[in-house]
Design a protein around this motif. Structure first.
Motif, PDB file in Angstrom:
ATOM      1  N   UNK A 692       5.355  -2.283  -6.508  1.00  0.00           N
ATOM      2  CA  UNK A 692       4.703  -3.389  -6.490  1.00  0.00           C
ATOM      3  C   UNK A 692       5.629  -4.762  -6.590  1.00  0.00           C
ATOM      4  N   UNK A 693       6.346  -4.480  -7.725  1.00  0.00           N
ATOM      5  CA  UNK A 693       7.333  -5.583  -8.215  1.00  0.00           C
ATOM      6  C   UNK A 693       8.224  -6.210  -6.996  1.00  0.00           C
ATOM      7  N   UNK A 694       8.787  -4.969  -6.036  1.00  0.00           N
ATOM      8  CA  UNK A 694       9.371  -5.292  -4.992  1.00  0.00           C
ATOM      9  C   UNK A 694       8.598  -6.132  -3.774  1.00  0.00           C
ATOM     10  N   UNK A 695       7.357  -5.856  -3.871  1.00  0.00           N
ATOM     11  CA  UNK A 695       6.389  -6.293  -2.793  1.00  0.00           C
ATOM     12  C   UNK A 695       6.246  -7.834  -3.301  1.00  0.00           C
ATOM     13  N   UNK A 696       6.226  -8.324  -4.624  1.00  0.00           N
ATOM     14  CA  UNK A 696       6.091  -9.342  -4.950  1.00  0.00           C
ATOM     15  C   UNK A 696       7.443 -10.141  -4.680  1.00  0.00           C
ATOM     16  N   UNK A 730       4.953   5.092  10.805  1.00  0.00           N
ATOM     17  CA  UNK A 730       4.808   4.010  11.810  1.00  0.00           C
ATOM     18  C   UNK A 730       4.782   2.564  11.015  1.00  0.00           C
ATOM     19  N   UNK A 731       4.043   1.642  11.641  1.00  0.00           N
ATOM     20  CA  UNK A 731       4.170   0.251  11.321  1.00  0.00           C
ATOM     21  C   UNK A 731       3.308   0.176   9.784  1.00  0.00           C
ATOM     22  N   UNK A 732       3.861  -0.506   9.052  1.00  0.00           N
ATOM     23  CA  UNK A 732       3.381  -0.615   7.770  1.00  0.00           C
ATOM     24  C   UNK A 732       3.140  -2.161   7.381  1.00  0.00           C
ATOM     25  N   UNK A 733       2.174  -2.293   6.701  1.00  0.00           N
ATOM     26  CA  UNK A 733       2.164  -3.956   6.217  1.00  0.00           C
ATOM     27  C   UNK A 733       2.256  -3.765   4.448  1.00  0.00           C
ATOM     28  N   UNK A 734       2.398  -4.874   3.881  1.00  0.00           N
ATOM     29  CA  UNK A 734       2.790  -4.583   2.357  1.00  0.00           C
ATOM     30  C   UNK A 734       1.503  -3.850   1.751  1.00  0.00           C
ATOM     31  N   UNK A 735       0.046  -4.117   2.149  1.00  0.00           N
ATOM     32  CA  UNK A 735      -0.986  -3.234   1.344  1.00  0.00           C
ATOM     33  C   UNK A 735      -0.750  -1.858   1.636  1.00  0.00           C
ATOM     34  N   UNK A 736      -0.651  -1.701   3.084  1.00  0.00           N
ATOM     35  CA  UNK A 736      -0.461  -0.050   3.488  1.00  0.00           C
ATOM     36  C   UNK A 736       0.724   0.491   2.794  1.00  0.00           C
ATOM     37  N   UNK A 737       1.916  -0.156   2.704  1.00  0.00           N
ATOM     38  CA  UNK A 737       3.112   0.267   2.205  1.00  0.00           C
ATOM     39  C   UNK A 737       3.108   0.524   0.805  1.00  0.00           C
ATOM     40  N   UNK A 738       2.231  -0.046  -0.064  1.00  0.00           N
ATOM     41  CA  UNK A 738       2.059   0.077  -1.401  1.00  0.00           C
ATOM     42  C   UNK A 738       0.959   1.583  -1.183  1.00  0.00           C
ATOM     43  N   UNK A 739       0.275   1.488  -0.624  1.00  0.00           N
ATOM     44  CA  UNK A 739      -0.961   2.700  -0.588  1.00  0.00           C
ATOM     45  C   UNK A 739      -0.268   4.087  -0.357  1.00  0.00           C
ATOM     46  N   UNK A 741       2.984   4.381  -0.162  1.00  0.00           N
ATOM     47  CA  UNK A 741       4.300   4.528  -0.996  1.00  0.00           C
ATOM     48  C   UNK A 741       5.557   4.863   0.070  1.00  0.00           C
ATOM     49  N   UNK A 742       5.462   3.993   1.177  1.00  0.00           N
ATOM     50  CA  UNK A 742       6.432   4.186   2.168  1.00  0.00           C
ATOM     51  C   UNK A 742       8.019   3.694   1.815  1.00  0.00           C
ATOM     52  N   UNK A 743       8.845   4.501   1.562  1.00  0.00           N
ATOM     53  CA  UNK A 743      10.183   4.282   1.147  1.00  0.00           C
ATOM     54  C   UNK A 743      10.840   3.161   2.025  1.00  0.00           C
ATOM     55  N   UNK A 744      10.516   3.448   3.303  1.00  0.00           N
ATOM     56  CA  UNK A 744      11.428   2.305   4.642  1.00  0.00           C
ATOM     57  C   UNK A 744      10.825   1.077   4.177  1.00  0.00           C
ATOM     58  N   UNK A 745       9.793   0.997   4.119  1.00  0.00           N
ATOM     59  CA  UNK A 745       9.398  -0.566   3.947  1.00  0.00           C
ATOM     60  C   UNK A 745       9.964  -1.026   2.759  1.00  0.00           C
ATOM     61  N   UNK A 746      10.154  -0.668   1.835  1.00  0.00           N
ATOM     62  CA  UNK A 746      10.523  -1.154   0.316  1.00  0.00           C
ATOM     63  C   UNK A 746      12.343  -1.065   0.517  1.00  0.00           C
ATOM     64  N   UNK A 747      12.719   0.094   1.175  1.00  0.00           N
ATOM     65  CA  UNK A 747      14.162  -0.142   1.571  1.00  0.00           C
ATOM     66  C   UNK A 747      14.704  -1.395   2.348  1.00  0.00           C
TER      67      UNK A 747
END
Length: 959
Positions: A692-696, A730-739, A741-747
């Motif tokens: 969540x901090x990285x999303x912010x 597959x495709x992730x946006x910030x909400x679903x990536x937090x849900x 816990x998609x590593x690639x999104x936050x990488x």
């Protein structure tokens, strides 16, 4: 001629000088006569009536303030009790003269020691018969192996103790020590004990110190020594009494009062003792009191004038840990004083003036006592549930992904963590079961030692290629030689190729020790080599003999033998479990399982499973993963801490007033580390709770938007080596990536934060991460008013740091502040355990208001995106078991899970940070279970707590 003489006489007798001389002569004669009468004629009478007087200023102890929870529930208070005291003005010399008459100086000293020791021995035995104990705060104790040892590892504490024992000036430079003083300062616990017992090691052969007869057992001699040492600390304040035992029974009071001749110089006084309610639930927070140390005297008196009424002295009782220490200045109160005349023996003759003491203030915590207790109990029960879920009847410890706990480890843990005392297996009153276990170990030990010696002589099998059993034995031998300083650790050159090869497990211990002899890393003086001329083979043979001798009498080695005898079935689980009843850990008369286990109607596996599940044997007692955890609950609108649970805990009643040395030693050797306040004194990587901090950070820095889609095919290939994700999302946006816990999104966020003109810079990315960690208070301690480890914001690999890896390292309290800030949307508080302070009139004299560290300037849309993602973690169905725990209870919770791997040989840490209700949060709950396997386990604990807090119908009953 006669006329001249006559004239001279007339002149002299008529002169003024003659008259004065006569007057002086008369007066001098009168004075001499008076002195003769006073000293010779009436001297004896005056001597008997003479009484020396000296004016002394004595302290009157103040009453320490109470400690309450936020709702006024009493947590710490003072209660009246009886204590046994010794009157320091007592003269055993007079007692000896009465009993034995005139003696020589040596005989007198011998008889004084005899009478003193006998008096205290009789007292000790009487107290123990009535269920009472002496104050055992002496720095020497009898260890689990039956040997004497210091009760602390603190070098400075042991050094101060030796200064007092040997009468060495603490300010003296060690270079100025005499030879015998240098030797004394190097004494181990056994040598200090012998010095105090018989004077062994003193500068005089005639010196016997306490001269405690060998007729007394070591245990009894240590108790007598404890009393005499404590009395010696008051040797120069003979108008003060010395406490010997506290909180004694009415039976003991009566015995002492009725037998003043038997208990010579001993009396009973009323005393105020610190008491803690429900101690295990609050011990880490409240702490305990104890006798002030020299360092504390200096610290607490710093800046105070000599006549300041709040000054401390060496006899004061102060807060030693927790809130007791933090709030010392409020709780202590002000001592009263009385001026008294004392005689030359230090006895009080009369009181001339008196100032009454002022009671301390009462401290109110922000803690909710009922919530704290429920959280502790549910944490313990859930940890037990996790443990039994991973118990297995086999011997395999499973895989990295799914660690198992073989049942033999649970049996052995009963011995290894001293739940049962293996030293009692060989005691005179040992049961047949205990004796049977011991005999199996004793029968196997010589064969094992011989085999190990043979392998040290002949085997070149590298350490890494040994069986687990042999690895552990060889490692034990290496540590034994290091601890005995036979193998001199400071001499070993870590850059040496052979030393490096052994450290990497590429050569055998035997090869390493042979090489160590050649390099003079072995202290040959510790070996039994009679000749002045010896070769390398002689030294090595004597080293092997030394190892064999040491292993024959080493209780820790015995434990290791028990481990593998249990593992291979030579000692059965049933036998070990029955010792729980033999030693009173479980009650055979009240437990139906005893007969079932004893007669074979219940397997030892089922027995242990049930006992752990029912908390009759706790995870803390076994110290098998998982056995520890933390729960922190905050009021998100104030930063006040409602609950700060650390499991396992300890009984601070046994640490307060006077430390129980045996208990202190027990918990200090407990493998579950019960004194560690894990809420502030344990750190781990935050894992996915960092996302969540990285999303912010990504949203606020503009490297992603609310709708930015990032494709996850499991591998992030923009850096090498390429980190991976746990799934193909597959495709992730910030909400679903937090849900998810998609590593690639936050990488990708970490990577984009590090881009400078299209080129990736990890340093730049780390600076951005640090910026946002600072905003959430993750670069400093949480504000909780107790000792806390400093956090570590990652300093390497921005991409991996973005999923809570790298070198990110935080305490549960720091994660709790972080999620509190998310819950209230941007107010970073310094967390606090304190509510207010009231004086004895009930007036509030200090209010601890919310303390804001930062107010974050973050867009509302960013908060919404993160809040939606955290809501989906709990309610989005990504983890069916996690979602079910909350939905079935009709709870409105948002949160983020996380796991952190610290050791590939152990299960991952489980984390869950959360808040509720989702739309208008009231509280946050942070749960960390060390080696708790999966974050769903931590979330389950949080769900139980939310059920209790919001009083849902599905709340679990935890007793």
């Amino acid at each position: 001629m006669l006329k001249e003489i006559k004239d001279f006489v007339i002149r002299v007798t008529t002169s003024r000088f003659f008259i004065l001389s006569v007057v002086f002569l008369v007066l001098f004669s009168i004075l001499i006569h008076r002195l003769f009468v006073l000293q010779i004629v009436d001297g004896k009478e005056h001597l008997e009536n003479f009484e020396y007087k000296s004016l002394k200023d004595l302290d009157i102890k103040s009453t320490r303030g109470n400690i309450y929870d936020k709702n006024g529930k009493l947590l710490a208070y003072n209660r009246l009790a009886y204590q046994v005291v010794y009157d320091s003005s007592t003269s055993f010399r007079n007692r000896v003269i009465e009993k034995y008459g005139t003696l020589s100086a040596n005989e007198m000293t011998e008889k004084i020691n005899y009478e003193t020791n006998l008096t205290f021995y009789n007292l000790i035995k009487m107290l123990e018969k009535n269920g009472d104990q002496i104050i055992s705060d002496f720095p020497i104790v009898i260890g689990n192996d039956g040997k004497l040892q210091f009760s602390t590892d603190s070098t400075s504490t042991i050094k101060r103790f030796k200064y007092q024992v040997f009468g060495i000036d603490a300010t003296k430079d060690p270079s100025e020590y005499k030879d015998y003083e240098k030797a004394q300062m190097d004494f181990d616990a056994e040598q200090v004990f012998e010095y105090l017992r018989h004077g062994t090691g003193s500068s005089s052969k005639k010196f016997k110190k306490y001269d405690i007869s060998d007729e007394y057992s070591t245990e009894d001699a240590l108790k007598i020594m404890t009393i005499r040492y404590n009395i010696s600390l008051n040797a120069y304040s003979q108008y003060k009494t010395t406490a010997i035992a506290s909180d004694i029974s009415e039976e003991s009071v009566a015995k002492i009062k009725e037998n003043p001749d038997v208990y010579y110089g001993i009396d009973v006084e009323a005393d105020s003792l610190r008491q803690y309610n429900d101690s295990k639930y609050f011990a880490h927070i409240i702490g305990y009191t104890g006798k002030i140390s020299e360092e504390q005297v200096d610290e607490l008196n710093e800046g105070k004038a000599e006549d300041d009424k709040t000054r401390y002295d060496s006899n004061d009782i102060v807060g030693k840990a927790g809130i007791e220490a933090t709030m010392e200045e409020y709780l202590q109160g002000v001592k009263g004083h009385r001026e008294v005349f004392v005689n030359n023996l230090g006895q009080i003759l009369e009181e001339t003036s008196r100032t009454e003491p002022e009671a301390g203030n009462d401290v109110y915590l922000s803690i909710d006592a009922d919530l704290q207790k429920y959280s502790y109990d549910t944490l313990e029960q859930n940890i037990a549930n996790i443990l039994v879920e991973h118990l297995t009847t086999g011997t395999s410890t499973g895989t990295t992904k799914n660690r198992l706990v073989p049942i033999y480890q649970a049996y052995f843990a009963l011995i290894d963590n001293n739940v049962v005392d293996h030293n009692h297996f060989s005691a005179k009153d040992a049961t047949s079961t205990e004796q049977g276990i011991y005999n199996k170990m004793v029968s196997y030990r010589p064969t094992l030692i011989s085999n190990l010696q043979s392998k040290l002589h002949n085997s070149t099998t590298p350490s890494n290629s040994l069986s687990d059993e042999d690895k552990e034995y060889m490692s034990f031998i290496y540590d034994l030689l290091i601890n005995d300083k036979v193998l001199i650790k400071s001499n070993i050159d870590s850059s040496d190729s052979v030393a490096s090869a052994y450290a990497d497990g590429k050569i055998s211990l035997g090869e390493f020790l042979n090489y160590a002899i050649q390099k003079s890393w072995i202290d040959v003086s510790k070996l039994d080599i009679s000749s002045d001329f010896y070769d390398l083979d002689t030294i090595y043979n004597e080293l092997i003999n030394y190892i064999g001798t040491k292993l024959e009498d080493n209780t820790d080695f015995e434990k290791l033998i028990y481990k593998y005898l249990i593992k291979n079935g030579t000692i059965s689980g049933r036998e070990v479990c029955l010792t729980l009843y033999d030693q009173g850990v479980l009650n055979k008369k009240k437990d139906d399982d005893y007969e079932k286990l004893k007669n074979g109607y219940m397997s030892s596996y089922t027995f242990m499973y049930n006992k752990i599940k029912n908390l009759e044997i706790t995870p803390a007692q076994l110290a098998l993963d998982p056995y520890s955890g933390t729960v922190i609950i905050t009021d998100v609108d104030t930063g006040k801490v409602l609950t700060a649970v650390s499991y396992p805990s300890y009984d601070n009643n046994k640490m307060a007033n006077h430390v129980d040395s045996s208990y202190f030693q027990k918990i200090n050797t407990d493998k579950s580390s019960p004194m560690l306040f894990r809420a502030t004194q344990s750190r781990s990587a935050p894992g996915s709770t960092f996302k969540p901090l990285m999303a912010i950070a990504g949203l606020e820095e503009g490297v992603i938007s609310d709708g930015t889609a990032i494709f996850c095919n499991r591998v992030f290939d923009k850096i090498v080596p390429s980190p991976t994700c746990l799934g193909y999302h597959g495709n992730e946006v910030v909400r679903t990536a937090i849900r998810d816990s998609c590593n690639v999104f936050f990488y990708e966020i970490g990577y984009r934060l590090g881009l400078v003109n299209g080129r990736y810079s990890s340093e730049t990315g780390l600076e951005k991460i640090k910026k946002y960690a600072h905003m959430f208070g993750l670069d400093e301690t949480s504000g909780i008013e107790l000792n806390e480890y400093s956090p570590q914001v990652s300093t390497e690999d921005a991409v991996r740091s973005s999923i809570g890896q790298g070198t990110n390292n935080y305490t549960p309290s720091q994660i709790a502040r972080y999620v509190t800030t998310i819950a209230n949307r941007g107010t970073t508080y310094n967390l606090s355990l304190l509510d207010k302070v009231k004086n004895q009139d009930g007036k509030t004299i200090k209010k601890f208001k919310p303390d804001v560290l930062h107010k974050l300037d973050v867009k509302e849309s960013t908060w919404n995106a993160v809040a939606d993602g955290m809501y989906l973690v709990v309610n989005g169905g990504h983890s069916a078991s996690l979602t079910a725990n909350f939905k079935n209870a009709k709870l409105d919770v948002s949160g983020k899970t996380g796991t952190a791997q610290e050791d590939k040989r152990r299960a991952d840490h489980a984390l869950f940070m959360s808040y509720s209700p989702s739309k208008d949060p009231e509280i946050s709950v942070t749960v960390v279970v060390q080696n708790g396997y999966t974050s769903a386990n931590a979330a389950k604990i949080a769900s139980d707590i939310y059920k209790y807090y919001f009083k849902t119908d599905t709340v679990d009953n935890v007793e």
